[in-house]
Design a protein around this motif. Structure first.
Motif, PDB file in Angstrom:
ATOM      1  N   PRO A   1      -0.677   0.678  -7.933  1.00 23.44           N
ATOM      2  CA  PRO A   1      -1.430  -0.128  -7.392  1.00 23.44           C
ATOM      3  C   PRO A   1      -0.952  -1.161  -6.255  1.00 23.44           C
ATOM      4  O   PRO A   1       0.234  -1.686  -6.486  1.00 23.44           O
ATOM      5  CB  PRO A   1      -2.479  -1.054  -8.395  1.00 23.44           C
ATOM      6  CG  PRO A   1      -1.543  -0.906  -9.340  1.00 23.44           C
ATOM      7  CD  PRO A   1      -0.765   0.292  -9.470  1.00 23.44           C
TER       8      PRO A   1
ATOM      9  N   SER B   1       0.730  -1.282  -0.045  1.00 20.47           N
ATOM     10  CA  SER B   1      -0.109   0.006   0.153  1.00 20.47           C
ATOM     11  C   SER B   1       0.802   1.324  -0.013  1.00 20.47           C
ATOM     12  O   SER B   1       2.009   1.213   0.639  1.00 20.47           O
ATOM     13  CB  SER B   1      -0.990  -0.029   1.234  1.00 20.47           C
ATOM     14  OG  SER B   1      -0.045   0.222   2.339  1.00 20.47           O
TER      15      SER B   1
ATOM     16  N   GLU C   1      -1.776   7.426  -2.549  1.00 20.43           N
ATOM     17  CA  GLU C   1      -1.638   7.255  -3.981  1.00 20.43           C
ATOM     18  C   GLU C   1      -2.261   6.224  -4.508  1.00 20.43           C
ATOM     19  O   GLU C   1      -2.415   5.095  -4.015  1.00 20.43           O
ATOM     20  CB  GLU C   1      -0.136   7.310  -4.222  1.00 20.43           C
ATOM     21  CG  GLU C   1       0.869   8.460  -3.818  1.00 20.43           C
ATOM     22  CD  GLU C   1       0.474   9.664  -4.966  1.00 20.43           C
ATOM     23  OE1 GLU C   1       0.086   9.504  -6.096  1.00 20.43           O
ATOM     24  OE2 GLU C   1       1.012  10.952  -4.540  1.00 20.43           O
ATOM     25  N   HIS C   2      -2.481   6.552  -5.646  1.00 21.89           N
ATOM     26  CA  HIS C   2      -3.244   5.077  -6.414  1.00 21.89           C
ATOM     27  C   HIS C   2      -2.827   5.019  -7.629  1.00 21.89           C
ATOM     28  O   HIS C   2      -3.305   4.039  -8.535  1.00 21.89           O
ATOM     29  CB  HIS C   2      -4.828   5.585  -6.651  1.00 21.89           C
ATOM     30  CG  HIS C   2      -5.465   5.454  -5.085  1.00 21.89           C
ATOM     31  ND1 HIS C   2      -5.833   4.805  -4.269  1.00 21.89           N
ATOM     32  CD2 HIS C   2      -5.870   6.932  -4.646  1.00 21.89           C
ATOM     33  CE1 HIS C   2      -6.196   5.356  -3.375  1.00 21.89           C
ATOM     34  NE2 HIS C   2      -6.301   6.728  -3.329  1.00 21.89           N
TER      35      HIS C   2
END
Length: 159
Positions: free
Chosen positions: A32, A24, A28-29
């Motif tokens: 992934p 994780s 932020e995405h």
């Protein structure tokens, strides 16, 4: 803010080229969870600058982000797992599921037994034996499972 000694430890632990798996990244995405990358460098405030498999170069923050070094054993296990999945998919591509269901839940279990045997043989071909020890971590294995409430039996891959 990290102390100078902590930054030096991070630089020692994560030299350039260290393979990383992300679990994780705080806030932020674009990278992934599950993404892989390699360390480019560690800056003077302790951020780990990365080259991610998706082309991103977002840095990791050791205080907020969750990640691990990918070991050589991890690499071997992942390759074996993917090879096993590929072999199982070949078997399943040729499987008559209606006949399999019938075979699992009647006295004539020969088709289910043949399918399970093919899966087990694929497992042995990939892993070199019919069992594995804890050094492999989690692996998928073919098995027959039975519903506790329904009593219905089916072939499955279990981890």
């Amino acid at each position: 803010m990290l102390k100078r000694e902590e930054v030096e430890r991070i630089k020692e632990k994560y030299p350039k080229g260290t393979p990383i798996r992300l679990y994780s990244m705080e806030g932020e995405h674009t990278v992934p969870p599950g993404s892989r990358g390699v360390v480019d460098h560690v800056d003077d405030i302790g951020q780990i600058h990365m080259k991610w498999e998706n082309g991103s170069s977002l840095a990791l923050n050791v205080e907020e982000d969750r990640f691990d070094i990918i070991t050589q054993q991890d690499e071997i296990s992942e390759k074996k797992e993917q090879e096993f999945i590929d072999r199982i998919n070949e078997i399943l591509g040729k499987t008559d599921f209606l006949l399999l269901n019938t075979s699992c839940n009647t006295e004539n279990t020969s088709y289910a037994a043949e399918t399970l045997l093919a899966m087990h043989q694929a497992f042995e071909e990939v892993y070199g034996e019919g069992y594995v020890d804890e050094s492999y971590g989690m692996v998928m294995m073919p098995a027959v499972v039975k519903g506790t409430e329904s009593g219905i039996k089916a072939l499955a891959l279990v981890t």
